[in-house]
Structures are given as C-alpha cells and as structure tokens.
Design a protein around this motif. Structure first.
Motif, PDB file in Angstrom:
ATOM      1  N   THR A 245       0.849  -1.281   0.015  1.00 38.41           N
ATOM      2  CA  THR A 245       0.095   0.069  -0.027  1.00 38.41           C
ATOM      3  C   THR A 245       0.985   1.171   0.076  1.00 38.41           C
ATOM      4  N   GLY A 246       2.097   1.033  -0.136  1.00 44.07           N
ATOM      5  CA  GLY A 246       3.136   2.317   0.069  1.00 44.07           C
ATOM      6  C   GLY A 246       3.636   2.646  -1.482  1.00 44.07           C
ATOM      7  N   ALA A 247       4.218   3.682  -1.484  1.00 42.46           N
ATOM      8  CA  ALA A 247       4.973   4.123  -2.687  1.00 42.46           C
ATOM      9  C   ALA A 247       5.698   3.322  -3.309  1.00 42.46           C
ATOM     10  N   GLY A 248       5.808   3.089  -4.785  1.00 38.32           N
ATOM     11  CA  GLY A 248       6.529   2.580  -5.603  1.00 38.32           C
ATOM     12  C   GLY A 248       6.056   1.029  -5.833  1.00 38.32           C
ATOM     13  N   PHE A 249       4.816   0.551  -4.912  1.00 39.13           N
ATOM     14  CA  PHE A 249       4.192  -0.594  -5.600  1.00 39.13           C
ATOM     15  C   PHE A 249       3.205  -0.292  -6.630  1.00 39.13           C
ATOM     16  N   PRO A 250       3.226  -1.273  -7.625  1.00 38.97           N
ATOM     17  CA  PRO A 250       2.560  -0.783  -8.923  1.00 38.97           C
ATOM     18  C   PRO A 250       1.253  -1.099  -8.960  1.00 38.97           C
ATOM     19  N   PHE A 251       0.557  -1.690  -8.396  1.00 40.16           N
ATOM     20  CA  PHE A 251      -1.051  -1.993  -8.244  1.00 40.16           C
ATOM     21  C   PHE A 251      -1.555  -1.623  -7.120  1.00 40.16           C
ATOM     22  N   PRO A 252      -2.860  -1.247  -7.143  1.00 41.84           N
ATOM     23  CA  PRO A 252      -3.641  -1.053  -6.128  1.00 41.84           C
ATOM     24  C   PRO A 252      -4.119  -2.682  -5.539  1.00 41.84           C
ATOM     25  N   LEU A 253      -4.287  -2.706  -4.235  1.00 37.91           N
ATOM     26  CA  LEU A 253      -4.674  -3.998  -3.687  1.00 37.91           C
ATOM     27  C   LEU A 253      -5.838  -4.466  -4.021  1.00 37.91           C
ATOM     28  N   PRO A 254      -7.087  -3.755  -4.321  1.00 37.49           N
ATOM     29  CA  PRO A 254      -8.344  -4.259  -4.783  1.00 37.49           C
ATOM     30  C   PRO A 254      -8.012  -4.861  -6.464  1.00 37.49           C
ATOM     31  N   GLY A 255      -8.548  -6.205  -6.617  1.00 42.66           N
ATOM     32  CA  GLY A 255      -8.415  -6.805  -7.775  1.00 42.66           C
ATOM     33  C   GLY A 255      -7.161  -7.556  -7.847  1.00 42.66           C
ATOM     34  N   LEU A 256      -6.239  -7.633  -7.003  1.00 39.18           N
ATOM     35  CA  LEU A 256      -5.183  -8.527  -7.209  1.00 39.18           C
ATOM     36  C   LEU A 256      -5.608  -9.841  -6.882  1.00 39.18           C
ATOM     37  N   VAL A 257      -4.821 -10.750  -7.554  1.00 39.01           N
ATOM     38  CA  VAL A 257      -5.294 -12.144  -7.354  1.00 39.01           C
ATOM     39  C   VAL A 257      -4.083 -12.931  -7.032  1.00 39.01           C
ATOM     40  N   HIS A 258      -3.996 -13.483  -5.777  1.00 45.31           N
ATOM     41  CA  HIS A 258      -2.791 -14.291  -5.223  1.00 45.31           C
ATOM     42  C   HIS A 258      -2.860 -15.664  -6.013  1.00 45.31           C
ATOM     43  N   ILE A 259      -1.889 -15.893  -6.855  1.00 46.73           N
ATOM     44  CA  ILE A 259      -2.045 -16.966  -7.667  1.00 46.73           C
ATOM     45  C   ILE A 259      -0.781 -18.287  -7.608  1.00 46.73           C
ATOM     46  N   ALA A 260       0.028 -17.947  -6.641  1.00 46.45           N
ATOM     47  CA  ALA A 260       1.177 -18.918  -6.403  1.00 46.45           C
ATOM     48  C   ALA A 260       2.182 -18.341  -4.970  1.00 46.45           C
ATOM     49  N   ASN A 261       2.597 -19.462  -4.226  1.00 45.62           N
ATOM     50  CA  ASN A 261       3.265 -19.028  -3.067  1.00 45.62           C
ATOM     51  C   ASN A 261       4.101 -20.229  -3.077  1.00 45.62           C
ATOM     52  N   ARG A 262       5.234 -19.902  -2.867  1.00 44.57           N
ATOM     53  CA  ARG A 262       6.637 -20.918  -2.616  1.00 44.57           C
ATOM     54  C   ARG A 262       7.135 -20.539  -1.323  1.00 44.57           C
ATOM     55  N   ILE A 263       7.385 -21.544  -0.524  1.00 43.08           N
ATOM     56  CA  ILE A 263       8.274 -21.355   0.727  1.00 43.08           C
ATOM     57  C   ILE A 263       9.280 -22.298   0.804  1.00 43.08           C
ATOM     58  N   ALA A 264      10.521 -21.626   1.428  1.00 34.75           N
ATOM     59  CA  ALA A 264      11.742 -22.272   1.463  1.00 34.75           C
ATOM     60  C   ALA A 264      12.240 -22.246   2.702  1.00 34.75           C
ATOM     61  N   GLN A 265      12.564 -23.158   3.502  1.00 39.37           N
ATOM     62  CA  GLN A 265      13.329 -22.819   4.565  1.00 39.37           C
ATOM     63  C   GLN A 265      14.502 -24.096   4.998  1.00 39.37           C
ATOM     64  N   SER A 266      15.597 -23.389   5.376  1.00 37.50           N
ATOM     65  CA  SER A 266      16.869 -24.263   5.398  1.00 37.50           C
ATOM     66  C   SER A 266      16.846 -25.031   6.829  1.00 37.50           C
ATOM     67  N   ARG A 267      16.163 -24.634   7.831  1.00 41.54           N
ATOM     68  CA  ARG A 267      15.943 -25.022   9.014  1.00 41.54           C
ATOM     69  C   ARG A 267      14.728 -24.606   9.658  1.00 41.54           C
ATOM     70  N   PRO A 268      14.067 -25.214  10.668  1.00 34.09           N
ATOM     71  CA  PRO A 268      12.814 -24.701  11.199  1.00 34.09           C
ATOM     72  C   PRO A 268      13.047 -23.859  12.275  1.00 34.09           C
ATOM     73  N   LEU A 269      12.112 -22.580  12.226  1.00 36.26           N
ATOM     74  CA  LEU A 269      12.311 -21.703  13.270  1.00 36.26           C
ATOM     75  C   LEU A 269      11.686 -21.955  14.571  1.00 36.26           C
ATOM     76  N   THR A 270      11.985 -21.604  15.679  1.00 39.80           N
ATOM     77  CA  THR A 270      11.649 -22.058  16.822  1.00 39.80           C
ATOM     78  C   THR A 270      10.690 -21.036  17.550  1.00 39.80           C
ATOM     79  N   LEU A 271      10.184 -21.593  18.540  1.00 35.15           N
ATOM     80  CA  LEU A 271       9.182 -20.603  19.373  1.00 35.15           C
ATOM     81  C   LEU A 271       9.923 -19.388  19.819  1.00 35.15           C
ATOM     82  N   ASP A 272      11.119 -19.675  20.513  1.00 36.16           N
ATOM     83  CA  ASP A 272      11.804 -18.731  21.323  1.00 36.16           C
ATOM     84  C   ASP A 272      12.899 -18.016  20.728  1.00 36.16           C
ATOM     85  N   GLU A 273      13.019 -17.956  19.509  1.00 34.89           N
ATOM     86  CA  GLU A 273      14.087 -17.045  19.002  1.00 34.89           C
ATOM     87  C   GLU A 273      13.132 -15.840  18.087  1.00 34.89           C
TER      88      GLU A 273
END
Length: 252
Positions: A65-93
């Motif tokens: 929603t800030g300066a420099g992002f090319p599109f307004p939020l209304p109408g944007l479609v989330h079409i894909a998501n990729r998550i990669a982790q090299s190790r699990p994150l823990t509760l206390d860090e």
C-alpha cells in the motif's frame, strides 16, 4: 509476440520501486495456538511452515500500500506461493523479517509481481500476485484429478476465523454478501489457509529443510466439500479438488 503485447499493454504498473520494509517479531504463544487451531497444526517447538507468512503480513500490507508498489490492492489475485526453509524456526527465537517486491513481469492475463518475505536468513516466502488487464485467454493447462485420500468439509466461517488470526480480512473471505460485491457466489477460503491445511495434513512427514510450492487454481467457495490428495513421489505431490482443482502443490 505475446510477451511483446503484454509489455506494451500496461496502463499502469510499468515500474516497481517499492523499498523493502523490516521489523523484528517475537512469537506470541496465544496467537500461535489460535493459528494452529484454525489450520490444523499441533503445538510443537518448531513453527508451522506457513506461520512466518502470517507474522510478515503487516509488513506485506505496508509495502503493497506504500509508494513504489505498482498496483492497488483491490483486484489483485494471489496465484502462487513458494516457501523454502533451510531449518525450522523455533518458538523462542526473535525473528528478523524483511519484505520486498521483485520481478514485475508479463502474464498471459495481465501483469504479475512477487512479494518476498524473508525471515532470519533461513525462511523465505514468495507470493505471486496477478493484476488482470483482460489480455490473453489464460492457461490452457489441463490437470488430471488425483485420487483423494481424505474428504474435508470446509465450514462457512473459516474465512472469518483465518482472517482473525492472519490479519487478512479481505471482504471476499468473510460473508456471502460482501463476497458477492466482488463477483463471487459465496465467500471463498484464503489460499494460504488452504496451503496451511495441506501442510498440517503432512505434519511430521516433511524434512526440516524443505521447499513447498503451490499454485492456487479455482476459488474454494465456502462452505464446501473438497478432496485432499497426497502422494509421496520424490518428495510429496498434493492437491485440493472440488468440482475442479483449488490448489496443486509439491514439497521437496
């Protein structure tokens, strides 16, 4: 020719100059417990693979929603998501979160861009958003329906419940009336809830260092009845289907 046509058809969103935003977050156990309950995860020392996406959501909204992002939020479609982790994150860090945007590029139906959330140098989530312009006819990909391994009944309030824990209260997910204002017959489930629900079903069977890539296909109208499938094949291939595909993904 398609690439050239897409590049010359931009009416807006020609440039991407949004600057990264960062913050340090700590895990709130009450919030984590609520998230786990909505998505189906058990409470463990390691964070669910999709949870850092939720922690980074306020920064994602700040960037988009800030300066420099090319599109307004209304109408944007989330079409894909990729998550990669090299190790699990823990509760206390403490978690160092940075959100940036990159790779503004053509899509057969408009223009797409990646919003990237990085956490403590060991976790990265890439959400691809599409801004439709009406150009192109979309993908001609035909998917074969897999054999379901479980039936899920998705309740009518899952959008409101996930919205409460994720902060994503887009009207298309909340109530039938608000969804109809945006062209949907009923409210639809969040794509990231659907992904999280799949990973909860695979909990304990994925390696600690893993990449999970999904594509969001047809909207999942709620309430709804869907089939979940998962096959171990050079990692895992999984999907969620109703009358058609809602999500297809892999974990390697």
């Amino acid at each position: 020719m398609l690439l050239k046509a897409a590049l010359t058809s931009f009416r807006r969103g020609e440039t991407l100059s949004a600057q990264p935003v960062s913050a340090t977050r700590e895990v709130d156990l009450k919030h984590l417990s609520a998230y786990n309950s909505v998505c189906g995860f058990g409470l463990r020392d390691a964070l669910p693979l999709t949870y850092p996406h939720v922690l980074g959501f306020p920064l994602q909204m700040k960037l988009m929603t800030g300066a420099g992002f090319p599109f307004p939020l209304p109408g944007l479609v989330h079409i894909a998501n990729r998550i990669a982790q090299s190790r699990p994150l823990t509760l206390d860090e403490p978690l160092e979160i940075t959100v940036s945007a990159r790779d503004l590029r053509p899509h057969p139906q408009g223009t797409q861009v990646d919003v990237v959330t990085s956490v403590s140098g060991v976790w990265e989530g890439v959400s691809t958003y599409l801004r439709r312009t009406g150009a192109g006819s979309g993908s001609s990909e035909e998917l074969e329906r897999p054999i379901g391994s479980a039936v899920w009944r998705v309740p009518a309030d899952i959008g409101r419940r996930y919205g409460a824990v994720s902060g994503d209260r887009n009207p298309i997910h909340l109530y039938p009336l608000s969804a109809k204002l945006f062209g949907f017959k009923r409210a639809i489930a969040h794509g990231m809830w659907t992904k999280a629900r799949c990973l909860a079903a695979l909990e304990g069977r994925l390696p600690e260092a893993v990449t999970v890539d999904v594509r969001f296909k047809k909207p999942l109208l709620i309430p709804g009845r869907v089939e979940f499938s998962a096959v171990e094949k050079n990692g895992w291939e999984f999907a969620v289907w109703g009358k058609g595909p809602h999500l297809v993904g892999s974990a390697t």
